[in-house]
Write a protein that holds these residues in place. Structure first.
Motif, short mmCIF file in Angstrom:
data_model
loop_
_atom_site.label_atom_id
_atom_site.label_comp_id
_atom_site.label_asym_id
_atom_site.label_seq_id
_atom_site.Cartn_x
_atom_site.Cartn_y
_atom_site.Cartn_z
N GLU A 1 -1.64 0.72 -4.07
CA GLU A 1 -2.20 2.05 -3.85
C GLU A 1 -1.08 3.08 -3.82
O GLU A 1 0.07 2.75 -3.52
CB GLU A 1 -2.94 2.08 -2.51
N CYS B 1 1.13 6.17 -2.24
CA CYS B 1 1.79 6.08 -0.95
C CYS B 1 0.97 6.45 0.29
O CYS B 1 1.00 5.70 1.24
CB CYS B 1 3.10 6.84 -0.96
N PRO B 2 0.27 7.53 0.38
CA PRO B 2 -0.39 7.74 1.68
C PRO B 2 -1.44 6.67 1.99
O PRO B 2 -1.61 6.26 3.13
CB PRO B 2 -1.03 9.11 1.57
N TRP B 3 -2.12 6.17 0.96
CA TRP B 3 -3.18 5.19 1.19
C TRP B 3 -2.61 3.78 1.34
O TRP B 3 -3.25 2.91 1.91
CB TRP B 3 -4.21 5.23 0.07
N ARG B 4 -1.41 3.57 0.83
CA ARG B 4 -0.76 2.27 0.93
C ARG B 4 -0.54 1.88 2.39
O ARG B 4 -0.62 0.71 2.75
CB ARG B 4 0.57 2.32 0.19
N PHE C 1 -2.38 2.50 5.08
CA PHE C 1 -3.57 1.95 5.70
C PHE C 1 -3.99 0.64 5.05
O PHE C 1 -4.49 -0.26 5.72
CB PHE C 1 -4.71 2.97 5.64
N ASP C 2 -3.75 0.53 3.75
CA ASP C 2 -4.05 -0.72 3.05
C ASP C 2 -3.18 -1.85 3.59
O ASP C 2 -3.67 -2.95 3.86
CB ASP C 2 -3.81 -0.51 1.55
N SER D 1 5.14 0.09 6.18
CA SER D 1 4.65 0.90 5.06
C SER D 1 4.96 2.38 5.25
O SER D 1 5.25 3.08 4.28
CB SER D 1 3.16 0.71 4.87
N CYS E 1 7.14 4.33 2.54
CA CYS E 1 6.67 5.54 1.86
C CYS E 1 7.60 6.72 2.12
O CYS E 1 7.84 7.54 1.23
CB CYS E 1 5.25 5.87 2.31
#
Length: 184
Positions: A3, A5-8, A10-11, A70, A74
């Motif tokens: 995903e 970076c910002p969503w990575r 939470f993933d 993460s 990021c």
């Protein structure tokens, strides 16, 4: 593919929670069954009881590690404007340091070094595996496919005949030619 970076963040945190909860569930169920009184019913009950009490805590600890790692990764991508193994190695160091800082500076430095070394080993192995597999994905002209296939089969047969020591030498030197590893 990962995903953006910002969503990575939470993933990765969610994946780490699942991994910690499932692994913690297995670990704590065995621990509960070992500490239970005799009888299958008691063992199953205690195993389930330990899982209910401790697996979410283990999952939360893993999620916190994944979230911190993460977030730092990021941040490093945003600062350095490139995504390379150094980001992961530094993220492992910083995560170990941050999560252990409440135990004092020496303990935090030690945990940071452990995190950095583990991530360096992982990244190093990934780089080495990519190098070893890169030969099989290089483009080959249609007229040369048969010749290249025969060369690869010959290399595979030579590799099968190598001793374990020669295979390790070949891996350490990054060689793709088995006959060169046995000569050195």
């Amino acid at each position: 593919s990962r995903e953006p970076c910002p969503w990575r963040i939470f993933d990765d945190a969610g994946g780490a929670f699942c991994m910690g909860a499932i692994g913690g569930g297995l670990f704590h169920s065995v621990k509960g069954m070992r500490n239970a009184p005799r009888g299958i019913a008691n063992r199953l009950y205690e195993g389930a009881s330990y899982v209910r009490a401790r697996a979410p805590i283990t999952g939360g600890a893993f999620a916190m590690w994944g979230f911190t790692f993460s977030s730092i990764d990021c941040t490093m991508v945003a600062i350095r404007r490139k995504e390379d193994p150094f980001n992961s190695i530094f993220s492992g160091f910083a995560t170990g340091f941050i999560l252990a800082i409440r135990s004092g500076l020496p303990a935090a430095m030690g945990q940071g070094l452990v995190g950095g070394v583990i991530l360096a080993l992982i990244e190093g192995m990934m780089i080495k595996m990519n190098q070893l597999q890169s030969d099989s994905f290089r483009p080959v002209h249609v007229l040369e496919q048969e010749k290249v296939a025969k060369e690869q089969m010959a290399k595979m047969e030579e590799y099968e005949d190598l001793s374990l020591v020669d295979k390790v030498k070949m891996f350490d030197q990054g060689q793709s030619n088995p006959s060169a590893a046995s000569q050195s």
